[in-house]
Scaffold this active site. Structure first.
Site, PDB file in Angstrom:
ATOM      1  N   CYS A 122     -27.151 -11.109 -20.652  1.00  0.00           N
ATOM      2  CA  CYS A 122     -26.997 -12.367 -19.760  1.00  0.00           C
ATOM      3  C   CYS A 122     -27.885 -12.715 -18.497  1.00  0.00           C
ATOM      4  CB  CYS A 122     -25.391 -12.549 -19.644  1.00  0.00           C
ATOM      5  SG  CYS A 122     -24.900 -11.693 -17.978  1.00  0.00           S
ATOM      6  N   CYS A 132     -20.051 -11.369 -19.434  1.00  0.00           N
ATOM      7  CA  CYS A 132     -21.397 -11.423 -20.068  1.00  0.00           C
ATOM      8  C   CYS A 132     -21.396 -12.351 -21.225  1.00  0.00           C
ATOM      9  CB  CYS A 132     -21.495  -9.918 -20.485  1.00  0.00           C
ATOM     10  SG  CYS A 132     -23.343  -9.541 -20.799  1.00  0.00           S
ATOM     11  N   CYS A 169     -28.608  -7.988 -15.951  1.00  0.00           N
ATOM     12  CA  CYS A 169     -28.317  -7.603 -17.192  1.00  0.00           C
ATOM     13  C   CYS A 169     -29.252  -7.999 -18.228  1.00  0.00           C
ATOM     14  CB  CYS A 169     -26.776  -8.475 -17.318  1.00  0.00           C
ATOM     15  SG  CYS A 169     -26.128  -8.385 -18.955  1.00  0.00           S
ATOM     16  N   GLY A 176       0.738  -1.249  -0.065  1.00  0.00           N
ATOM     17  CA  GLY A 176       0.070  -0.129  -0.199  1.00  0.00           C
ATOM     18  C   GLY A 176       0.809   1.351   0.107  1.00  0.00           C
TER      19      GLY A 176
END
Lengths: 279, 191
Positions: A242, A270, A239, A30
Site C-alpha cells: 500500500c 493496508c 509497505c 494500571g
C-alpha cells in the site's frame, strides 16, 4: 449460534465476577486486579484472558473484531472470532471503524480509535517486574510503594551495554504517573497510542488471573531518561502493498533465496489504503 | 414479591456496559437502559446496579435495612448483608444527608487496593451546566457537575481520602434514571 451455552459461553456468576473486577480496574488505572480465571475451550496462552474480558462485555448489538499481530486472518484471530459468533451469535467485522469491541493480540490498530470503541488486549504476563522479581508478594509490595527502581536499572543496563534502550516490545509504561504497567507485548511503536486514547483499553491475562485497564484520556508515559528519550521503531522501507510510510511493518521472506518484502502488519489498514488508491 | 430484571442476561449486560463507560468517563451522567421494579426503600436505578453486580460472593451495607428491601435483594441476588460499613463490598446510601463518614468504609489494602467499597448514593439530581470542575483519568479536559443532596462536607471528606491513593472509594451517584460514576482518581478542581 450454538444454543447449548449461555450467551457468550461464560455463566452469569463468572461474568458478574469479571464485571466487578473490570470496574475496579478502571477505577485504579494500571493496577492488576486478581480474578477467578475459568477454564476455556482453548489453552492458556491462546488469549483466554482477552476472551473472558470480551465475554463479560459482549452484548447482542456488538460488532466484534479480533486481530492477531495486526492481522484479521491468522489462526488465533479467526478462531476467536468464530468462537464468539458461535457462542454469542454476534456480528463480526475485519474493519476497525465498524467494530464496537476489538480484541487484540500484540498490536493496536493503525486507524485511530473512537470513544465508543473498547480495545481488549490478550496479555501473557501482566506483571512488568516479573522477570526482575519472581515473588508475587514482593512485586505487590513494590507496586504499593511505587518502587520502580528495578525497572529503571534494567533500562539503564541496556544503555550501558548497547548504548540505547534495547527493549522493543512490552516496553513498560507508567499509567497516570502511578502504576508501572505492561502494555502487553505490543511493539513500542504502539506505545504512543496508549497515551490519552479516546477509547477505553482493557487487559486480560488468563493464565496469570489478572486484569487491568487504562481509561480514556489517561496519561501513559513510556519510561525513559532525560538524555535517552523514548523512541519508536522506524523503517527505511515503505509497505510494498500500500506504500504506507508510517505504519508498523512486518518483514516477510517471500522465496527460498532470501528475498524479503516489507508489508503493513495491520491488514485492515493496508487493504483499506489499497482500495482507496484504486478508487 | 416484586420481579427483578425481565431479561436477566441482557438487562444486566446492558447495565454493565453503561456502568463501565460511566466509570471510564467520570462525572458525566449516563442514562441507565433498564430500571427494574424496586421496593420503596431502594431507588430503581440503585436496584439496577445491585442486580447487575451483586451475588452470593458480595456483601452490602444498607444505610436503612428496610425488611422488604432486604428480602428482595436476598431473593434476587443472594447477597450477604454486612453489619458494619467497614465489612461491605457495596454500600447503599439512601439518605446522603445522614450518611456515615467516608472514612468508615473499606479503602482496600496497599497491596490490594481493589478490596475497597463501592458506594451507591441516591441523590436528588445532577446538573452539568454548573457546579464544580472535575478532572482526572477518563476526562479529556474538565467536566462540570453539581450533585444535589450531598452533605456539605462530602467533597472535603473525599479530598482527604485522595491522599491515600491507590486506596480509596469508588462512587456511583444515581437519580432520575441516570448514573454518574466517580472513581477515586477523579479530582475536584478548586475554583
Amino acid at each position: 449460534m450454538t444454543p447449548r451455552y449461555n450467551f457468550a459461553f461464560l455463566d452469569e456468576d463468572t461474568k458478574r465476577m469479571l464485571r466487578r473486577a473490570l470496574l475496579k480496574a478502571v477505577a485504579i488505572p494500571g493496577y492488576q486486579v486478581p480474578f477467578g480465571s475459568r477454564e476455556m475451550p482453548l489453552p492458556y496462552g491462546w488469549g483466554t484472558g482477552g476472551i473472558q474480558v470480551t465475554a463479560a462485555l459482549l452484548g447482542p448489538d456488538d460488532v466484534l473484531k479480533v486481530i492477531d499481530q495486526g492481522a484479521d486472518d491468522t489462526t488465533n484471530a479467526v478462531n476467536i472470532r468464530r468462537f464468539f459468533s458461535r457462542v454469542a451469535g454476534v456480528a463480526t467485522t475485519e474493519h476497525t471503524a465498524d467494530a464496537t469491541l476489538i480484541q487484540t493480540r500484540h498490536r493496536i490498530p493503525e486507524t485511530s480509535l473512537r470513544e465508543d470503541q473498547i480495545l481488549i488486549f490478550q496479555v501473557p504476563e501482566p506483571e512488568p517486574l516479573r522477570t526482575l522479581e519472581p515473588r508475587e508478594a514482593e512485586t505487590r509490595t513494590l507496586h504499593a510503594l511505587a518502587d520502580y527502581g528495578l525497572m529503571h536499572v534494567t533500562l539503564y543496563e541496556d544503555i550501558a551495554q548497547y548504548g540505547h534502550i534495547a527493549t522493543s516490545y512490552d516496553y513498560p509504561v507508567l499509567v497516570d504517573g502511578r502504576f508501572l504497567t505492561s502494555p502487553s507485548p505490543i511493539p513500542k511503536f504502539d506505545n504512543p497510542k496508549l497515551d490519552r486514547s479516546p477509547a477505553l483499553m482493557l487487559f486480560g491475562a488468563g493464565r496469570e488471573k489478572r486484569l487491568y485497564a487504562i481509561p480514556p484520556y489517561t496519561r501513559v508515559e513510556s519510561l525513559a531518561f532525560d538524555d535517552h528519550p523514548f523512541e519508536i521503531q522506524r523503517w527505511e522501507h515503505q509497505c510494498e502493498l500500500c506504500g504506507s510510510g508510517d505504519s508498523y511493518l512486518d518483514e516477510v521472506v517471500v522465496d527460498d533465496r532470501g528475498t524479503r518484502m516489507f508489508v503493513c502488519s495491520d491488514t485492515d489498514y493496508c487493504s483499506g489504503r489499497r482500495v482507496e488508491a484504486q478508487a | 414479591m416484586l420481579t427483578a430484571f425481565a431479561d436477566p442476561v441482557f438487562d444486566s449486560q446492558r447495565t454493565f456496559r453503561e456502568l463501565l463507560q460511566a466509570m471510564a468517563r467520570p462525572a458525566v451522567p449516563r442514562r441507565l437502559p433498564v430500571v427494574p421494579p424496586s421496593p420503596a426503600a431502594v431507588a430503581p436505578e440503585a436496584m439496577a446496579i445491585l442486580l447487575t453486580l451483586c451475588d452470593a460472593a458480595t456483601s452490602i451495607w444498607l444505610q436503612r435495612p428496610d425488611a422488604e428491601a432486604v428480602d428482595h435483594l436476598r431473593f434476587h441476588t443472594g447477597l450477604r448483608l454486612a453489619d458494619q460499613p467497614q465489612q461491605a463490598d457495596f454500600a447503599l446510601i439512601d439518605d446522603p444527608a445522614s450518611m456515615p463518614a467516608l472514612a468508615c468504609f473499606a479503602h482496600g489494602d496497599p497491596r490490594y487496593p481493589d478490596r475497597s467499597a463501592s458506594l451507591i448514593v441516591q441523590v436528588n439530581g445532577f446538573r452539568t451546566d454548573g457546579g464544580a470542575h472535575f478532572a482526572g483519568p477518563g476526562i479529556r479536559d474538565a467536566e462540570r457537575l453539581s450533585v444535589e443532596g450531598l452533605p456539605s462536607d462530602f467533597w472535603q471528606q473525599r479530598a482527604a481520602l485522595s491522599t491515600q491513593f491507590p486506596l480509596g472509594l469508588d462512587l456511583y451517584f444515581v437519580a432520575a434514571q441516570q448514573v454518574v460514576a466517580m472513581p477515586r482518581t477523579t479530582r475536584l478542581l478548586e475554583a
